[in-house]
Design an enzyme around this catalytic site. Sequence first.
Site, PDB file in Angstrom:
ATOM      1  N   GLY A 254     -35.972  -0.075   1.493  1.00  0.00           N
ATOM      2  CA  GLY A 254     -35.990  -1.253   2.349  1.00  0.00           C
ATOM      3  C   GLY A 254     -36.062  -2.540   1.561  1.00  0.00           C
ATOM      4  N   CYS A 255     -36.289  -2.450   0.249  1.00  0.00           N
ATOM      5  CA  CYS A 255     -36.275  -3.636  -0.595  1.00  0.00           C
ATOM      6  C   CYS A 255     -34.846  -3.926  -1.023  1.00  0.00           C
ATOM      7  CB  CYS A 255     -37.103  -3.422  -1.859  1.00  0.00           C
ATOM      8  SG  CYS A 255     -38.777  -4.008  -1.707  1.00  0.00           S
ATOM      9  N   VAL A 256     -34.425  -5.180  -0.971  1.00  0.00           N
ATOM     10  CA  VAL A 256     -33.081  -5.496  -1.451  1.00  0.00           C
ATOM     11  C   VAL A 256     -33.122  -6.458  -2.625  1.00  0.00           C
ATOM     12  CG1 VAL A 256     -31.586  -4.956   0.487  1.00  0.00           C
ATOM     13  CG2 VAL A 256     -32.989  -6.997   0.567  1.00  0.00           C
TER      14      VAL A 256
ATOM     15  N   PRO B 123     -38.918   0.379  -3.750  1.00  0.00           N
ATOM     16  CA  PRO B 123     -39.290   0.819  -2.404  1.00  0.00           C
ATOM     17  C   PRO B 123     -38.093   0.807  -1.456  1.00  0.00           C
ATOM     18  CG  PRO B 123     -40.810  -0.852  -3.195  1.00  0.00           C
ATOM     19  CD  PRO B 123     -39.721  -0.754  -4.209  1.00  0.00           C
TER      20      PRO B 123
END
Lengths: 100, 123, 111
Positions: free
Chosen positions: C109-111, C107
């Site tokens: 914005g996921c890090v 997704p």
Amino acid sequence: MPILNIVNKSPLERNALASCLRIAAPGALLLIEDAVYAATRGTSTEAEITTALSKFRIYALLPDLQARAVADRVIDGVATIDYEGFVDLVAEHSACQSWL
Amino acid sequence: MSEGITKKFMFVNRTAPYGSIYALESLEVVLITAAFDQDVSVVFIDDGVWQLKKGQQTKGIETKNFSPTYRALEGYDVEKLYVDRESLAARGLTEEDLLVDVVVMDADELGKLMAEQDVILSF
Amino acid sequence: MSTIEVNGKSFETDEEGYLVNLSDWNEDVANHIAGTENVEMSQNHWEVVNFLRKYYDEYQIAPAVRVLTKAIGKTLGPEKGNSAYLYELFPYGPAKQACKIAGLPKPTGCV
């Protein structure tokens, strides 16, 4: 054989098309990438193209028109071509000038 | 995340899609910012309004069509989408040509809105 | 670049195990990825995975957790549209783990 002029910048953002139309000798003009917006009806730069039609054979690349959702509003007199047509145009002309 | 500071972020889009990477990059940063519960507004000026044109078909240029993602913004609570009236008119476009609901604004209204922001990011 | 083997065919993944080509996905591939994540696929797991695939098809992105939760709540009801339910199904994060099983990219914005 005349020169094939290629423009890839939006006429509403850069002056590449305007300079091409001001300077280039009569011949062919191919609009690709963001320059295909120049080939559409209703824009504030429409007259630049309709006027230039007396001096240039004008083409716009269909895949680029479709990507930008403007293939249904191409100015009368501007021909749409696909990638094969692009290759044919390049082969038919003595040289290409890209107005980057 | 919801405990943090909320700032007013404005994203100003002035470039057409596909001709450069700016439009897609902007959209990704908008989504990331929204995921951090910030007060996001997105503005479309000049060739940026082309990003919202209905009916984009990118198969022929072998590029991802990211225009459907603008319709996901609502789900991210990004509901403040503003379009410059003059830019729309200069491109022969009307609100009906756009794939999401927007607020069409005059230049002075847009300017005022910009002046109220904490952070403005330009693409 | 890595690969996974399913039914004698190999599929490209990135170094975190996300499928490189969306079109490689099928239920067997999903079951295989679920296995590597120690997730046993139940009806409820499939419901979320299929929901994600539909979301991607419509919007061309994998949603953030908060957005996924809200959207599931709207479609499948509030008893499923909450993070407790989704984390029970996918302990390492519904967006990350379920997206991987659904064959979607990580997704935004996921890090």
